[in-house]
Design a protein around this motif. Sequence first.
Motif, mmCIF file in Angstrom:
data_model
loop_
_atom_site.group_PDB
_atom_site.id
_atom_site.type_symbol
_atom_site.label_atom_id
_atom_site.label_comp_id
_atom_site.label_asym_id
_atom_site.label_seq_id
_atom_site.Cartn_x
_atom_site.Cartn_y
_atom_site.Cartn_z
ATOM 1 N N UNK A 151 0.971 -1.619 -0.260
ATOM 2 C CA UNK A 151 -0.168 0.151 -0.189
ATOM 3 C C UNK A 151 0.774 1.601 -0.122
ATOM 4 N N UNK A 152 0.318 2.259 -0.156
ATOM 5 C CA UNK A 152 1.460 3.909 -0.065
ATOM 6 C C UNK A 152 0.901 4.145 1.065
ATOM 7 N N UNK A 153 1.801 5.068 1.160
ATOM 8 C CA UNK A 153 1.591 5.567 3.258
ATOM 9 C C UNK A 153 2.610 6.607 3.132
ATOM 10 N N UNK A 154 2.064 7.262 3.802
ATOM 11 C CA UNK A 154 2.777 8.888 4.114
ATOM 12 C C UNK A 154 2.961 8.232 5.410
ATOM 13 N N UNK A 155 4.287 8.438 5.720
ATOM 14 C CA UNK A 155 5.425 8.484 7.270
ATOM 15 C C UNK A 155 5.139 9.103 7.770
ATOM 16 N N UNK B 124 7.632 1.171 12.677
ATOM 17 C CA UNK B 124 7.367 -0.227 12.297
ATOM 18 C C UNK B 124 6.179 -1.119 11.747
ATOM 19 N N UNK B 125 5.092 0.051 11.343
ATOM 20 C CA UNK B 125 4.079 -0.460 10.900
ATOM 21 C C UNK B 125 4.219 -0.857 9.200
ATOM 22 N N UNK B 126 4.808 0.689 8.936
ATOM 23 C CA UNK B 126 4.623 0.945 7.911
ATOM 24 C C UNK B 126 5.947 0.138 6.810
ATOM 25 N N UNK B 127 7.167 -0.431 7.557
ATOM 26 C CA UNK B 127 7.858 -1.108 6.503
ATOM 27 C C UNK B 127 8.090 -1.446 5.336
ATOM 28 N N UNK B 128 6.863 -2.588 5.026
ATOM 29 C CA UNK B 128 6.763 -3.333 4.475
ATOM 30 C C UNK B 128 6.282 -2.580 3.097
ATOM 31 N N UNK B 129 4.894 -1.303 3.642
ATOM 32 C CA UNK B 129 4.723 -0.593 2.464
ATOM 33 C C UNK B 129 5.724 0.227 1.547
ATOM 34 N N UNK C 135 1.323 17.498 11.086
ATOM 35 C CA UNK C 135 0.125 18.659 9.802
ATOM 36 C C UNK C 135 0.522 18.139 8.324
ATOM 37 N N UNK C 136 2.086 18.100 7.834
ATOM 38 C CA UNK C 136 2.197 18.389 6.501
ATOM 39 C C UNK C 136 1.624 16.540 6.188
ATOM 40 N N UNK C 137 1.782 15.656 7.113
ATOM 41 C CA UNK C 137 1.436 14.013 6.852
ATOM 42 C C UNK C 137 0.224 14.379 6.875
ATOM 43 N N UNK C 138 -0.635 14.822 7.487
ATOM 44 C CA UNK C 138 -2.169 14.567 8.297
ATOM 45 C C UNK C 138 -2.381 15.386 6.244
ATOM 46 N N UNK C 139 -1.629 15.963 6.070
ATOM 47 C CA UNK C 139 -2.632 17.028 4.788
ATOM 48 C C UNK C 139 -2.394 15.981 3.308
ATOM 49 N N UNK C 140 -0.884 15.281 3.329
ATOM 50 C CA UNK C 140 -0.886 14.619 2.019
ATOM 51 C C UNK C 140 -1.898 13.285 2.751
ATOM 52 N N UNK D 198 -1.969 6.679 6.299
ATOM 53 C CA UNK D 198 -1.067 7.426 6.705
ATOM 54 C C UNK D 198 -2.070 7.299 9.062
ATOM 55 N N UNK D 199 -1.054 7.868 9.379
ATOM 56 C CA UNK D 199 -1.518 8.193 11.038
ATOM 57 C C UNK D 199 -2.115 10.042 11.003
ATOM 58 N N UNK D 200 -3.511 9.853 11.085
ATOM 59 C CA UNK D 200 -3.973 11.137 11.361
ATOM 60 C C UNK D 200 -4.592 11.109 13.169
#
Length: 74
Positions: free
Chosen positions: A10-14, A27-32, A42-47, A55-57
């Motif tokens: 899956x595409x993820x924003x870290x 930990x959770x996104x290491x295979x993504x 804030x940047x992560x949430x907007x992305x 991603x985590x929001x």
Amino acid sequence: PAEPRELAGHDVVVFEGRHPAAEWCRHAFREANVVLAAPSLLVSMEAVASGLGLGVVPVRAARRHPELRMLSPV
């Protein structure tokens, strides 16, 4: 995905700051497929809200974006 191992591919924003959410992301996104590593929550949430990836929001912040859907409480 209900758990971290199901995020593979899956595409993820870290988020990469000094915060418990950043440790969870590592930990959770290491295979993504990381499409953005943001130094700010804030940047992560907007992305994520823009549709760039999962991603985590924080729940309080996510309330400003009704189009977001919670996949898993952290």
